[in-house]
Design an enzyme around this catalytic site. Structure first.
Site, mmCIF file in Angstrom:
data_model
loop_
_atom_site.group_PDB
_atom_site.id
_atom_site.type_symbol
_atom_site.label_atom_id
_atom_site.label_comp_id
_atom_site.label_asym_id
_atom_site.label_seq_id
_atom_site.Cartn_x
_atom_site.Cartn_y
_atom_site.Cartn_z
ATOM 1 N N ASP A 144 0.851 -1.171 0.000
ATOM 2 C CA ASP A 144 0.000 0.000 0.000
ATOM 3 C C ASP A 144 0.901 1.239 0.000
ATOM 4 O O ASP A 144 2.060 1.171 0.421
ATOM 5 C CB ASP A 144 -0.882 -0.020 1.257
ATOM 6 C CG ASP A 144 -1.794 1.185 1.332
ATOM 7 O OD1 ASP A 144 -2.383 1.538 0.295
ATOM 8 O OD2 ASP A 144 -1.920 1.771 2.425
ATOM 9 N N ASP A 164 -7.021 -2.557 3.445
ATOM 10 C CA ASP A 164 -5.962 -3.511 3.115
ATOM 11 C C ASP A 164 -6.221 -4.905 3.690
ATOM 12 O O ASP A 164 -5.545 -5.864 3.318
ATOM 13 C CB ASP A 164 -4.609 -3.018 3.650
ATOM 14 C CG ASP A 164 -4.219 -1.666 3.075
ATOM 15 O OD1 ASP A 164 -4.432 -1.463 1.866
ATOM 16 O OD2 ASP A 164 -3.722 -0.813 3.837
ATOM 17 N N ASP A 217 -1.964 -0.748 6.090
ATOM 18 C CA ASP A 217 -2.235 -0.211 7.420
ATOM 19 C C ASP A 217 -3.706 -0.007 7.705
ATOM 20 O O ASP A 217 -4.071 0.327 8.825
ATOM 21 C CB ASP A 217 -1.499 1.127 7.612
ATOM 22 C CG ASP A 217 -2.001 2.205 6.655
ATOM 23 O OD1 ASP A 217 -2.685 1.859 5.663
ATOM 24 O OD2 ASP A 217 -1.709 3.396 6.901
#
Length: 995
Positions: free
Chosen positions: A382, A646, A642
């Site tokens: 990410d 995700d 985080d």
């Protein structure tokens, strides 16, 4: 802004294309600065007087939607008021709704201990114990208690060691997780106090301010200039403004202002909680290591099974052995051939590795993920908060100036037009660009300040410059709003230049912030000035973390390809990729639905995904599908993230890594949780996991070789000489071997510079070569002792009753000689399997060397003094002990040459064949073929998992297990219908259009 665009269009060579995207881009770049359009609040479709305070009612969105109904109805439904709950009522609701955290299922320690004896390798040993105690009756002999006790002791020792090490690792993980426990400010009985967030219940009154994490889903009842960072939900960098009545999600961060709210949902019923429960639904607890363990175990079982059948036919049908005599020979194969310590050794190795990673502040929540991390070939990351800081910054190198001021002056004036306290994200980054934040008010006297609002889309300050006494005014904000406001020195050329700069910023993924300035001629700070003049354009971006570029370079050097997968815009993703050296071959999420464009260089979507440096504008299901497709191509994937967005991909990935500051949803889905900022820990973890992998591979070769060595050796001795080796002495060998081999978990090894993989063909090839060679060493010794008097002639040693040779093939002293020879050289083999070159070139750990020396000392003492009549052995002289040691040293030296010969012939052939298969696959389909690595496993493979579903089900039936986690059926019942639908859609449709 319309006139300049029309004028520009008239003079452009591409009138239909150039201006079209520009207003759209400007609007897109700045739309996050204000409030979004919101639905009007509704009323609950339920009789307030009849509703009960139960999860079934509160979270049934067909009746009640606590997220959208008017706040007054929220208080009625939750039966609370602005003074907060009493302690008694809070405790009652805690029992009713459960703690405000995402729980995990805790395993009962007793069952965890038993689980080490629940796999096919242990089953064979347990069967051998039953054979010794139940089937060894008859022929006027008692049950074989010695072997039974020995086998059970061996099982218990292995389980105890594995349990102890894994429990230690679990405690280290728990300690780190407990240190992450968030706090919340709550009003109870009219008094504000601080408690752990886990103690919050629906109906609690909470407050939070700038920098705080929202502890639970809530509706705001007071809001002063509140801005909430929901990047964990959206993946975008800019925070959202909130007002009274708005909902704030658990896990989001307050970036500006102060707020009070009423908690509407906690734990698994929060937005993040529901997201967390969507993850991992198509996987079981069986990981990659269990599948490898299953195949190695199967190899050993097949070898043992073949020779057990051969002994049954040969000894009983051919030699007419009595029942008990044949059974003892079969027990030797069962006890000596099974690598009973394998699950324990691997568990201990992983547990020690988890404790080592904890020193780098990395929590390993699924212990077998360490082994999978060593084999990871692709790291999907990410962007926001992971590769970048999730903290907006002024890019000083790209500041554009249009007036008489320098870039530093523009930044200073923009800082004047920013709040210095209760800042939003934009003000904070502008003031922070000064370095010394006190300069934002130094030398000026503030007369008036207008904060940002969604209508004007700008901030404005009127101040008196103390050095001159003049009144001046500065404004900063969205480009469109600022340029419309400017009247002084505004020309078509200036506007065209501004448009070009904004376009360049947009293409690079930088958000533009315009700054204008005017002077006032009077002393009235509310008077009109001499007209705003555009003086500069600032570029705002989310900068990469300081260590991210080095981390990516290190990962690439280790053979791990890094791909960015972000919810942010494509231009921003490309700019971040360029800054980090990732590359800018990035694509929007829609290609996952549409596939490559016709005529592109990609034959199919798989090729495109493999080539891409990243994807932008992705939803959670897109991240999930990218990982799933890469796995289908044979890659082991790690995913960092985080946020709740995700979590599904973190769960699907072979190794999910939640970075520092991750939400509970992400931490719950991840296999490794980082508790310090930055990604450098990942490189430490990859190197550490490869060291651990090398230790496990060394042991796997050793274990398979010992199986071949014991089974083939004692079968041939039985067939050739009717040699009946005592089963109890095989137990002693196994016990001493296990004690030494446990120290492999801390052995000194070098990590590889490329992703590791379990090439079982190589492991089995090495094992067969070593095993057969060691078998030959024992057979040669026995044959010389039985057929000749060579040992007596050369060294003057005798056997039982002074015999010069073993005319009695089952001479008790010959049994002891064979025991000592097998014990010494079998353990010495580990020094060959652990090294890549000559064994003396790679120093072992002190623990391994000392354990080996201790085991050999014990073996030699047993050989010298072990007169155990119950197991048909007799102590031998020091001369025999010396002969055996010299014999083993002579036979040990060529083992390295066997290793080199294998590498030059068989192993080279196996690798060439594999490379040819990959090349053929690439040529035909365009996609390289690697190894299949899905975490979902067959029933056979799952038998090797330490946390077996059978034991869990049994535990619940008898009350051992403590069931505290949310299950799918409970999720359907307690969470909203919307969450349940989301889960089913994600399962049925891995991808969907981005529109």
């Amino acid at each position: 802004m319309s006139d300049p665009k029309v004028e520009k269009e008239a003079g452009s060579t591409e009138p239909a294309q150039a201006p079209a995207p520009e207003p759209e881009k400007k609007k897109r770049e700045y739309k996050d600065f204000g409030h979004d359009e919101e639905e009007k609040p509704t009323h609950a479709k339920v009789d307030m007087s009849q509703i009960q305070l139960k999860a079934e009612d509160l979270y049934d969105k067909e009746k009640v939607d606590l997220e959208t109904i008017v706040v007054e109805d929220v208080f009625k439904l939750l039966q609370c008021d602005e003074n907060g709950l009493t302690d008694e009522e809070a405790n009652r609701r805690l029992e009713l709704f459960g703690p405000n955290k995402l729980e995990s299922e805790e395993q009962n320690p007793f069952l965890q201990f038993l689980s080490f004896m629940w796999n096919p390798l242990s089953w064979v040993m347990e069967a051998a114990a039953l054979v010794a105690i139940a089937l060894s009756n008859g022929e006027h002999r008692p049950p074989d208690w010695e072997d039974f006790v020995g086998i059970v002791t061996l099982l218990l020792i292995n389980s105890a060691i594995g349990f102890y090490e894994e429990r230690n690792a679990g405690n280290a993980v728990k300690a780190l997780m407990d240190s992450l426990a968030p706090k919340a400010k709550v009003k109870r009985a009219g008094q504000w106090r601080e408690i752990e967030s886990a103690q919050l219940v629906p109906g609690d009154m909470i407050s939070f301010k700038i920098g705080d994490i929202v502890p639970a889903d809530c509706r705001l009842v007071e809001a002063v200039n509140v801005s909430i960072d929901q990047a964990a939900l959206t993946g975008e960098s800019l925070p959202q403004s909130k007002k009274v009545g708005d909902q704030c999600f658990s896990g989001s961060t307050c970036k500006q202002g102060e707020a009070e709210g009423v908690v509407i949902s906690t734990g698994p019923n929060t937005f993040f909680g529901r997201a967390a429960n969507l993850v991992g639904q198509d996987d079981d607890t069986t990981g990659h290591l269990q599948k490898i363990l299953a195949q190695i175990g199967s190899f050993c079982l097949v070898v043992i099974g073949i020779f057990v059948l051969a002994e049954i036919f040969c000894l009983y049908a051919g030699f007419r052995y009595s029942y008990r005599r044949g059974l003892d020979n079969i027990l030797v194969l069962l006890i000596g051939g099974i690598p009973i310590a394998m699950p324990t050794v691997l568990s201990v190795t992983l547990a020690v590795g988890a404790q080592q990673l904890a020193k780098y502040k990395a929590i390993v929540t699924r212990i077998t993920a360490i082994e999978e991390l060593a084999a990871v070939t692709i790291l999907c990351s990410d962007k926001t908060g992971t590769l970048t800081t999730n903290k907006l910054t002024i890019d000083r190198d790209t500041v554009r100036t249009y007036g008489p001021f320098s870039a530093e002056d523009v930044i200073l004036l923009a800082a004047y037009a920013s709040r210095t306290e209760n800042q939003d994200a934009i003000d904070q980054c502008v003031v922070g660009a000064l370095g010394d934040t006190s300069r934002a008010r130094a030398g000026i006297k503030l007369l008036d300040f207008k904060p940002f609002n969604p209508v004007d889309k700008r901030t404005e300050i009127t101040y008196r410059e103390e050095s001159t006494g003049k009144l001046k005014r500065v404004t900063k904000g969205m480009t469109g709003a600022i340029i419309e406001l400017c009247t002084r020195n505004k020309t078509e050329e200036l506007e065209n230049r501004l448009e070009a700069d904004v376009e360049e910023f947009a293409q690079r993924g930088l958000r533009a912030l315009a700054v204008a300035y005017e002077e006032l001629d009077s002393d009235d700070h509310e008077a009109e000035g001499n007209g705003f003049e555009l003086i500069g354009l600032l570029a705002i971006f989310d900068p990469p973390r300081d260590d991210t570029k080095q981390t990516i370079d290190d990962a690439l050097a280790l053979g791990v390809k890094v791909k960015m997968v972000t919810g942010d815009q494509l231009a921003i993703a490309k700019e971040t990729g360029r800054r980090l050296g990732l590359g800018d071959h990035m694509y929007p999420a829609k290609v996952l639905k549409d596939g490559p464009e016709p005529g592109s260089r990609f034959k199919n979507l798989d090729e495109m995904i493999l080539d891409a440096d990243g994807f932008a504008g992705v939803f959670p299901e897109h991240k999930y599908e990218i990982v799933k497709r890469l796995q289908a191509l044979g890659h082991l994937c790690a995913m960092t993230g985080d946020g709740a967005n995700d979590a599904p991909a973190l769960s699907r990935a072979n190794v999910g890594i939640a970075v520092e500051g991750a939400t509970d949803a992400a931490r719950s889905a991840a296999d490794i949780v980082l508790t310090e900022p930055g990604l450098s820990t990942i490189v430490h973890a990859i190197r550490g996991s490869r060291i651990i992998f090398q230790r496990m591979r060394n042991y796997a070769i050793y274990a398979c070789a010992v199986t071949i060595r014991i089974v083939v050796c004692f079968s041939i001795l039985a067939f050739a000489f009717k040699f009946d080796f005592p089963p109890f002495m095989v137990l002693i060998i196994a016990l001493l071997n296990d004690g030494t081999i446990m120290t492999l978990s801390v052995d000194r090894v070098l990590p590889s510079n490329h992703p590791d993989s379990w090439d079982l063909a190589e492991i089995f090839a090495f094992a067969v070569a070593y095993g057969l060679y060691l078998t030959l060493s024992t057979i040669a010794l026995v044959a010389i002792a039985i057929r000749t008097t060579w040992f007596f002639d050369k060294f003057g040693v005798t056997l039982h009753n002074g015999a010069h040779q073993a005319l009695d093939h089952n001479d008790p002293q010959l049994h002891m000689i064979v025991y000592l020879q097998v014990a010494i050289i079998s353990q010495a083999l580990i020094f060959v399997t652990r090294s890549h070159g000559f064994f003396f070139m790679e120093r072992p750990s002190v623990a391994l060397f000392c354990a080996f020396c201790l085991a050999q000392l014990v073996s030699s003492i047993i050989a010298a003094y072990g007169n155990w009549g119950f197991t048909n052995i007799e102590a031998v002289s020091g001369g025999w002990i010396g002969i055996v040691w010299i014999w083993d040293i002579v036979w040990f030296i060529p083992l390295d040459w066997i290793k080199f010969a294998m590498k030059a012939t068989v192993i080279k052939y196996l690798r060439a064949r594999h490379a040819a298969a990959v090349a053929a696959q690439t040529a035909s389909e365009g996609v390289p073929m690697t190894r299949t690595t899905s975490r979902a496993a067959s029933v056979h493979e799952s038998l090797y998992s330490n946390r077996v579903s059978f034991l869990r089900r049994a535990a619940r039936k008898v009350g051992f297990g403590q069931k505290i986690s949310m299950k799918p059926e409970e999720l359907q019942r307690f969470s909203s219908i919307q969450a349940a639908r989301t889960g089913s859609v994600l399962a049925r449709h891995p991808s969907r259009p981005t529109a």
